[in-house]
Design a protein around this motif. Structure first.
Motif, mmCIF file in Angstrom:
data_model
loop_
_atom_site.group_PDB
_atom_site.id
_atom_site.type_symbol
_atom_site.label_atom_id
_atom_site.label_comp_id
_atom_site.label_asym_id
_atom_site.label_seq_id
_atom_site.Cartn_x
_atom_site.Cartn_y
_atom_site.Cartn_z
ATOM 1 N N UNK A 134 0.879 -1.170 0.000
ATOM 2 C CA UNK A 134 0.000 0.000 0.000
ATOM 3 C C UNK A 134 0.919 1.224 0.000
ATOM 4 N N UNK A 135 0.886 1.981 -1.079
ATOM 5 C CA UNK A 135 1.882 3.041 -1.285
ATOM 6 C C UNK A 135 1.356 4.452 -1.067
ATOM 7 N N UNK A 136 0.094 4.594 -0.672
ATOM 8 C CA UNK A 136 -0.430 5.934 -0.413
ATOM 9 C C UNK A 136 -0.242 6.837 -1.611
ATOM 10 N N UNK A 137 0.370 8.012 -1.369
ATOM 11 C CA UNK A 137 0.630 8.965 -2.448
ATOM 12 C C UNK A 137 2.108 9.039 -2.793
ATOM 13 N N UNK A 144 4.455 9.458 -9.596
ATOM 14 C CA UNK A 144 4.764 9.561 -8.175
ATOM 15 C C UNK A 144 4.072 10.807 -7.623
ATOM 16 N N UNK A 145 3.951 10.892 -6.307
ATOM 17 C CA UNK A 145 3.221 11.988 -5.680
ATOM 18 C C UNK A 145 3.940 13.320 -5.778
ATOM 19 N N UNK A 186 -3.110 14.824 -6.425
ATOM 20 C CA UNK A 186 -1.822 14.487 -5.806
ATOM 21 C C UNK A 186 -0.815 13.889 -6.776
ATOM 22 N N UNK A 187 -1.166 13.801 -8.051
ATOM 23 C CA UNK A 187 -0.241 13.317 -9.068
ATOM 24 C C UNK A 187 -0.615 13.891 -10.417
ATOM 25 N N UNK A 188 0.291 13.765 -11.404
ATOM 26 C CA UNK A 188 0.084 14.430 -12.686
ATOM 27 C C UNK A 188 -0.336 13.497 -13.818
ATOM 28 N N UNK A 227 -1.996 23.634 -6.121
ATOM 29 C CA UNK A 227 -2.254 22.853 -4.915
ATOM 30 C C UNK A 227 -3.751 22.622 -4.733
ATOM 31 N N UNK A 228 -4.127 21.564 -4.055
ATOM 32 C CA UNK A 228 -5.545 21.355 -3.757
ATOM 33 C C UNK A 228 -6.109 22.554 -2.987
#
Length: 246
Positions: A134-137, A144-145, A186-188, A227-228
């Motif tokens: 489980x790699x989250x972000x 990659x995050x 959180x990623x592109x 950013x969010x």
């Protein structure tokens, strides 16, 4: 092994419930939304939540981890050095959490945020080798995050480079279960497919393929998306530093 992946659309994110059915022991990772979702699954499967874990202090949504842990009468966990203003179980790099026949190894994988962890999971009824991570972000399918939400973009990118090398050292067959998919802020270049393998990402994930640190940093700090909304306030709320953002 019981594994449930929950794909959320507002915001775009993934959360997980997994564990050992034989020993009725489960963990929930990166929960959001209505905690009744997770409580219903454990009731239906006859399991008990032993751990509620956030891979990091999120900046795109309010975590319900502490609320779920309180309702389930269990522990809420973060990386031990997470800047949180409330009591939690502090997880250390290399630590093992046991769920009956299922084992979780904590990997500190900073970069998206300094306190980010990944969770390497083994089901000993199947094999002694790890099954999925489980790699989250940190590592997502296709990218990659982002690295600037909790530190400078360059500092985060250098930490993320080291984390990526660590994840690359895992066997190709290990499945990657990320915390976000296409549509997440959180990623592109995220894929709409919410799972992969280390081997596939090693071959086809443009950022994950970069083996030179300077080239990696240049790639990660270029064309960073906005950013969010209220990212700083949401992260602060998840750390207990301020009330949840409206």
């Amino acid at each position: 092994m019981i594994l449930r992946q929950f794909l959320h659309s507002d915001p775009v994110a993934a959360s997980y419930l997994f564990g050992c059915a034989g020993r009725a022991a489960a963990a929930v990772v990166d929960p959001l939304g209505d905690i009744a979702l997770y409580l219903r699954i454990v009731e239906e499967t006859g399991m008990r939540i032993r751990y509620v874990i956030d891979t990091h202090l999120h900046a795109d949504h309010i975590s319900v981890g502490r609320d779920l842990a309180a309702s389930a009468g269990t522990e809420y966990a973060l990386f031990a050095e997470a800047p949180a203003a409330f009591p939690f179980r502090g997880l250390r790099d290399g630590e093992a959490l046991e769920l009956g026949n299922v084992s979780i190894q904590v990997l500190h994988t900073p970069g998206h945020t300094p306190e980010h962890i990944s969770l390497l999971v083994t089901d000993r009824t199947r094999a002694d080798e790890p099954w999925f991570v489980l790699t989250g972000h940190t590592l997502m399918v296709g990218d990659l995050g982002r690295t600037e939400l909790a530190t400078s973009a360059e500092e985060g990118a250098r930490a993320l480079f080291r984390s990526a090398q660590r994840l690359k050292s895992l066997p190709d067959y290990v499945e990657v279960l990320p915390g976000a998919y296409s549509g997440s802020v959180c990623g592109r270049s995220l894929s709409g497919k919410p799972m992969s393998t280390i081997g596939f990402e090693r071959r086809h994930n443009k950022a994950f393929r970069i083996d030179d640190e300077e080239a990696f940093v240049c790639a990660m700090v270029a064309d960073v998306p906005p950013a969010p909304p209220r990212a700083a306030q949401i992260r602060a709320a998840n750390s207990g530093m301020m009330a949840a953002a409206e």
